[in-house]
Write an enzyme that holds these catalytic residues in place. Structure first.
Site, PDB file in Angstrom:
ATOM      1  N   SER A  28      46.787  47.883  21.312  1.00 15.68           N
ATOM      2  CA  SER A  28      47.539  48.616  22.339  1.00 15.68           C
ATOM      3  C   SER A  28      48.409  47.725  23.208  1.00 15.68           C
ATOM      4  O   SER A  28      49.362  48.209  23.831  1.00 15.68           O
ATOM      5  CB  SER A  28      46.574  49.407  23.235  1.00 15.68           C
ATOM      6  OG  SER A  28      45.638  48.544  23.853  1.00 15.68           O
ATOM      7  N   ASP A 318      47.398  49.972  34.020  1.00 17.04           N
ATOM      8  CA  ASP A 318      46.262  50.886  33.916  1.00 17.04           C
ATOM      9  C   ASP A 318      44.978  50.064  33.834  1.00 17.04           C
ATOM     10  O   ASP A 318      44.979  48.874  34.133  1.00 17.04           O
ATOM     11  CB  ASP A 318      46.430  51.871  32.750  1.00 17.04           C
ATOM     12  CG  ASP A 318      46.398  51.198  31.370  1.00 17.04           C
ATOM     13  OD1 ASP A 318      46.029  50.000  31.280  1.00 17.04           O
ATOM     14  OD2 ASP A 318      46.736  51.883  30.381  1.00 17.04           O
ATOM     15  N   HIS A 321      45.695  47.434  30.729  1.00 16.03           N
ATOM     16  CA  HIS A 321      46.976  46.886  30.275  1.00 16.03           C
ATOM     17  C   HIS A 321      47.842  46.380  31.427  1.00 16.03           C
ATOM     18  O   HIS A 321      47.930  47.042  32.468  1.00 16.03           O
ATOM     19  CB  HIS A 321      47.732  47.947  29.478  1.00 16.03           C
ATOM     20  CG  HIS A 321      46.937  48.489  28.335  1.00 16.03           C
ATOM     21  ND1 HIS A 321      46.216  49.664  28.434  1.00 16.03           N
ATOM     22  CD2 HIS A 321      46.734  48.010  27.085  1.00 16.03           C
ATOM     23  CE1 HIS A 321      45.595  49.886  27.279  1.00 16.03           C
ATOM     24  NE2 HIS A 321      45.894  48.889  26.454  1.00 16.03           N
TER      25      HIS A 321
END
Length: 360
Positions: A28, A318, A321
């Site tokens: 991600s 977040d 990340h």
């Protein structure tokens, strides 16, 4: 059809003087939207993701704006490469490369099972082979191989093998099978096979991101920290992983006889943020911009979450990340940092060395 092929080959010749193809593998941290096309819960295709992206729309990037692959593309003088699953990746756009990364994946095949349909790393490599077949059909096998050889690769993977596997639940299957000091070299040995395969498939310059301070992410602070300090158990992971990764990359380079694999020390860069966030212009390195609960570290970033007004003041976008601004600082170290941050050479040196096309 013949005319369009001639146009694309001419474009390839022109593009090789200005930039180079770029290929991205991993999780991600570098996914640019492949998971948008999959039946998975690991996705970032809804607001407020993308709030600071040039489009101001969620693109599938786990960030408020641009990620490291986007910033590398800027340095290459190119637009961001498209996700491999994007229907727009066709024809001339294939010449720029492709992003094969998928949120939730790890080195191991059993990592990320809870996310259902994700592109596991060996499948990403299968797609890389498929990409080369598609490219060969347009510009021929020799030109396609040359484009890949001259391309730049970034791979960012490994964190999920710990936070979403080994430490996912108490007494996880992997933690019962391995002590951490044995699990790390096992995952490293599997990662070595992945990197060797990338080399076999034609990659000749591969940036490999090391493990960041996983015990300092807001998600882990929310669940594991009583005083806002990084979780010492999870911090054992990068302490074990990064030296073994560097050793493994050196071994591969020695076997090949060339500096193919370049190590990015994300841990040092990010720990500097935690030690003194104000030095870098951040207000906090502990609280996520988007989220809820302690440190905004619980659950997902959604339209119902708390969202900070000034994203540039936060290291984390977040719960897991980094923000675009944190990515830009890391990118500056990738581009021109000392060997403490990127070894054995930084990206500026690589681009200068590789400017002589006869090198390949």
């Amino acid at each position: 059809m013949i005319i369009s092929q001639i146009v694309i080959i001419c474009t390839l010749t022109h593009t090789s003087n200005a930039s180079r193809a770029f290929f991205i593998f991993g999780d991600s941290l570098v996914d640019s939207g492949n998971n948008n096309y999959l039946a998975t819960t690991a996705r970032a295709d809804a607001w407020p993701y993308g709030i600071d992206h040039p489009s101001h729309l969620p693109s599938g990037r786990f960030c408020n704006g641009l990620t490291v692959p986007d910033l590398i593309s800027e340095e290459l003088g190119a637009e961001s490469v498209l996700p491999y699953l994007s229907p727009d990746l066709d024809g001339e756009k294939l010449l720029a490369g492709a992003n094969f990364a998928s949120a939730g994946v790890g080195v191991l095949n059993d990592t990320g099972f809870q996310f259902m349909d994700i592109i596991r790393i060996m499948k990403q490599l299968e797609y890389f082979e498929q990409y080369q077949d598609r490219l060969s059909a347009i510009i021929g096998t020799e030109q396609a191989a040359r484009l890949v050889n001259k391309g730049l690769v970034l791979i960012t993977i490994g964190g999920n093998d710990f936070v979403n596997n080994y430490y996912l639940v108490p007494f996880s299957a992997r933690s019962r099978e391995f002590a951490l000091i044995d699990y790390v070299p096992y995952v490293i040995s599997e990662f070595k096979k992945v990197l060797a395969r990338i080399y076999e498939l034609g990659a000749r310059r591969v940036l490999v991101t090391g493990m960041g301070p996983v015990g300092c992410a807001p998600a882990e602070l929310a669940q594991r920290s009583r005083d806002g300090e990084c979780d010492p158990e999870l911090q054992r992971v990068p302490d074990l992983w990064n030296p073994q990764l560097l050793k493994m990359l050196s071994e591969l380079n020695s076997q090949i006889g060339s500096d193919v694999f370049i190590s990015i020390n994300a841990h040092k860069s990010q720990m500097n943020f935690f030690s003194n966030p104000q030095q870098f212009g951040f207000e906090t390195a502990k609280i996520a911009c988007c989220g809820q609960g302690p440190y905004n570290g619980l659950g997902l970033c959604t339209m119902f979450s708390n969202v900070c007004a000034n994203r540039d003041a936060y290291v984390f976008w977040d719960a897991f990340h980094p923000s675009e601004r944190a990515n830009r600082i890391l990118m500056s170290q990738i581009m021109s940092g000392s060997s403490e941050f990127i070894y054995p050479m930084n990206l500026s040196t690589i681009l200068a060395l590789d400017a002589d096309q006869t090198k390949f």
